[in-house]
Design an enzyme around this catalytic site. Structure first.
Site, PDB file in Angstrom:
ATOM      1  N   TYR A  41       0.834  -1.205   0.000  1.00  0.00           N
ATOM      2  CA  TYR A  41       0.000   0.000   0.000  1.00  0.00           C
ATOM      3  C   TYR A  41       0.872   1.260   0.000  1.00  0.00           C
ATOM      4  O   TYR A  41       0.674   2.170  -0.814  1.00  0.00           O
ATOM      5  CB  TYR A  41      -0.914  -0.022   1.223  1.00  0.00           C
ATOM      6  CG  TYR A  41      -1.935   1.088   1.252  1.00  0.00           C
ATOM      7  CD1 TYR A  41      -3.038   1.072   0.404  1.00  0.00           C
ATOM      8  CD2 TYR A  41      -1.801   2.160   2.142  1.00  0.00           C
ATOM      9  CE1 TYR A  41      -3.982   2.094   0.435  1.00  0.00           C
ATOM     10  CE2 TYR A  41      -2.745   3.179   2.184  1.00  0.00           C
ATOM     11  CZ  TYR A  41      -3.837   3.143   1.330  1.00  0.00           C
ATOM     12  OH  TYR A  41      -4.766   4.156   1.363  1.00  0.00           O
ATOM     13  N   LYS A  71       1.159   3.981  -3.123  1.00  0.00           N
ATOM     14  CA  LYS A  71       0.766   5.388  -2.988  1.00  0.00           C
ATOM     15  C   LYS A  71       1.947   6.323  -3.251  1.00  0.00           C
ATOM     16  O   LYS A  71       1.782   7.395  -3.828  1.00  0.00           O
ATOM     17  CB  LYS A  71       0.162   5.633  -1.603  1.00  0.00           C
ATOM     18  CG  LYS A  71      -1.152   4.868  -1.360  1.00  0.00           C
ATOM     19  CD  LYS A  71      -2.232   5.245  -2.367  1.00  0.00           C
ATOM     20  CE  LYS A  71      -3.580   4.605  -2.030  1.00  0.00           C
ATOM     21  NZ  LYS A  71      -4.634   4.988  -2.998  1.00  0.00           N
TER      22      LYS A  71
HETATM   23  P1  NAI Z   1     -13.511   1.804   0.269  1.00  0.00           P
HETATM   24  O1  NAI Z   1     -13.043   0.408   0.437  1.00  0.00           O
HETATM   25  O2  NAI Z   1     -14.668   2.274   1.078  1.00  0.00           O
HETATM   26  O3  NAI Z   1     -13.841   2.094  -1.271  1.00  0.00           O
HETATM   27  C1  NAI Z   1     -13.047   1.619  -2.314  1.00  0.00           C
HETATM   28  C2  NAI Z   1     -13.892   1.534  -3.582  1.00  0.00           C
HETATM   29  O4  NAI Z   1     -13.033   1.105  -4.645  1.00  0.00           O
HETATM   30  C3  NAI Z   1     -15.023   0.496  -3.469  1.00  0.00           C
HETATM   31  O5  NAI Z   1     -16.195   1.037  -4.048  1.00  0.00           O
HETATM   32  C4  NAI Z   1     -14.494  -0.692  -4.280  1.00  0.00           C
HETATM   33  O6  NAI Z   1     -15.525  -1.487  -4.865  1.00  0.00           O
HETATM   34  C5  NAI Z   1     -13.648   0.011  -5.330  1.00  0.00           C
HETATM   35  N1  NAI Z   1     -12.603  -0.853  -5.876  1.00  0.00           N
HETATM   36  C6  NAI Z   1     -11.620  -1.474  -5.197  1.00  0.00           C
HETATM   37  N2  NAI Z   1     -10.861  -2.209  -6.025  1.00  0.00           N
HETATM   38  C7  NAI Z   1     -11.382  -2.037  -7.265  1.00  0.00           C
HETATM   39  C8  NAI Z   1     -11.041  -2.540  -8.543  1.00  0.00           C
HETATM   40  N3  NAI Z   1     -10.007  -3.393  -8.706  1.00  0.00           N
HETATM   41  N4  NAI Z   1     -11.779  -2.153  -9.600  1.00  0.00           N
HETATM   42  C9  NAI Z   1     -12.836  -1.323  -9.443  1.00  0.00           C
HETATM   43  N5  NAI Z   1     -13.203  -0.813  -8.260  1.00  0.00           N
HETATM   44  C10 NAI Z   1     -12.489  -1.167  -7.180  1.00  0.00           C
HETATM   45  O7  NAI Z   1     -12.225   2.701   0.568  1.00  0.00           O
HETATM   46  P2  NAI Z   1     -11.991   4.288   0.726  1.00  0.00           P
HETATM   47  O8  NAI Z   1     -11.442   4.517   2.060  1.00  0.00           O
HETATM   48  O9  NAI Z   1     -13.148   5.068   0.265  1.00  0.00           O
HETATM   49  O10 NAI Z   1     -10.769   4.469  -0.305  1.00  0.00           O
HETATM   50  C11 NAI Z   1     -10.841   5.209  -1.509  1.00  0.00           C
HETATM   51  C12 NAI Z   1      -9.431   5.667  -1.867  1.00  0.00           C
HETATM   52  O11 NAI Z   1      -8.955   6.539  -0.857  1.00  0.00           O
HETATM   53  C13 NAI Z   1      -8.425   4.524  -1.966  1.00  0.00           C
HETATM   54  O12 NAI Z   1      -7.545   4.755  -3.054  1.00  0.00           O
HETATM   55  C14 NAI Z   1      -7.682   4.620  -0.655  1.00  0.00           C
HETATM   56  O13 NAI Z   1      -6.378   4.091  -0.729  1.00  0.00           O
HETATM   57  C15 NAI Z   1      -7.671   6.121  -0.451  1.00  0.00           C
HETATM   58  N6  NAI Z   1      -7.420   6.532   0.921  1.00  0.00           N
HETATM   59  C16 NAI Z   1      -8.321   6.258   1.910  1.00  0.00           C
HETATM   60  C17 NAI Z   1      -8.070   6.671   3.196  1.00  0.00           C
HETATM   61  C18 NAI Z   1      -9.034   6.471   4.315  1.00  0.00           C
HETATM   62  O14 NAI Z   1      -8.673   6.750   5.467  1.00  0.00           O
HETATM   63  N7  NAI Z   1     -10.250   6.013   4.050  1.00  0.00           N
HETATM   64  C19 NAI Z   1      -6.799   7.352   3.547  1.00  0.00           C
HETATM   65  C20 NAI Z   1      -5.934   7.583   2.436  1.00  0.00           C
HETATM   66  C21 NAI Z   1      -6.235   7.179   1.180  1.00  0.00           C
END
Ligand code: NAI
Length: 256
Positions: A163, A167
């Protein structure tokens, strides 16, 4: 420059624009998709989860494309058919992401690979396919959702080598695309969120929240709604002179 040369942020800021947001069926991607739609954009939700993705698309009056961001042929085909159907792609948000927590000495190769494929290669595939459309139009804004995990690591964890590497790689990709495409009217920036409640982050937040409360300048986890303003700014012409930047939204965590 937008069509009316306005640079304000309101419910008309993105009128007439098409915005493609990956992983926007839930979490941070859904928040960003909602903010772009509220500013007038036609939003395309691209997610591997049909149920959540199609629900968000219908809430926003947008389109849903079911795909896995690691599937190069699928990504290219989807981007080309969106451009053909809607006539343009002005904004791409590479948000889809996954994580795998494990100490580096025991990290399974397939978990490392899956995280890199999704978070980094998936973003590259979308940027390449949408970038080709944007290069023809000589305009576009690409926003990569990175993470503070690409900027710093912690002795006591969380440990997630794939991860963190994905990033940090996404930040390098952001600069490279910004340099290559800036002269052709395309801006590329990254948002580096701190910790926000989501399916992906909740297990880690349980572990790090005491540290966040003890040392962050803003001593709490990020709240719902605190990322959308920056996403809208970077998507819009209000940021027409900003490119290649990594902007942390982390309550100041990375300055201490
Ligand atoms: P989440 O797990 O709630 O949402 C992720 C979304 O991406 C889901 O809708 C999932 O179906 C979709 N997804 C995952 N793999 C996929 C693939 N191979 N093809 C198509 N869709 C796919 O996670 P969250 O927290 O909303 O994360 C969104 C972004 O924000 C990510 O890139 C994560 O690394 C980043 N992020 C999140 C943080 C947090 O604290 N929530 C902190 C820093 C970055």
């Amino acid at each position: 420059m937008n069509d009316s040369t306005e640079r304000t942020l309101d419910d008309r800021t993105l009128a007439g624009r098409v915005a493609l947001v990956t992983g926007s069926g839930q979490g941070i991607g859904r928040e960003i998709a909602r903010s772009l739609a509220t500013a007038g954009a036609r939003v395309v939700v691209a997610d591997r989860n049909r149920e959540t993705g199609s629900a968000v698309a219908s809430e926003l009056g947008g389109l849903f494309v079911e795909l896995d961001v690691t599937n190069s042929g699928g990504v290219r085909g989807a981007v080309e058919s969106i451009a053909a159907d809607l006539g343009r792609i002005d904004i791409l948000v590479n948000n889809a992401g996954i994580s795998w927590g494990e100490r580096p000495e025991t990290m399974p190769l397939e978990k490392w690979q899956r995280v890199l494929d999704t978070n980094l290669t998936g973003a590259f595939l979308f940027a390449q396919a949408a970038g080709r459309i944007m290069l023809e139009a000589r305009r576009g804004s690409i926003i990569n959702v990175a993470s503070v995990a690409g900027l710093r690591s912690a002795v006591h964890g969380p440990h997630y080598a794939g991860y963190a590497a994905s990033k940090a790689g996404l930040m390098g990709l952001t600069r490279e695309l910004a340099a290559a495409w800036g002269p052709h009217g395309i801006r590329v920036n990254a948002i580096a969120p701190g910790f926000f409640h989501s399916r992906l982050a909740d297990a880690v937040i349980e572990h790090v929240e005491p540290q966040i409360k003890a040392r962050n300048p803003i001593p709490r986890v990020g709240a719902s709604g605190e990322l959308k303003g920056l996403a809208l700014l970077l998507a819009s012409d209000a940021s027409s002179y900003i490119t290649g930047q990594i902007i942390a939204v982390d309550g100041g965590a990375t300055i201490v």
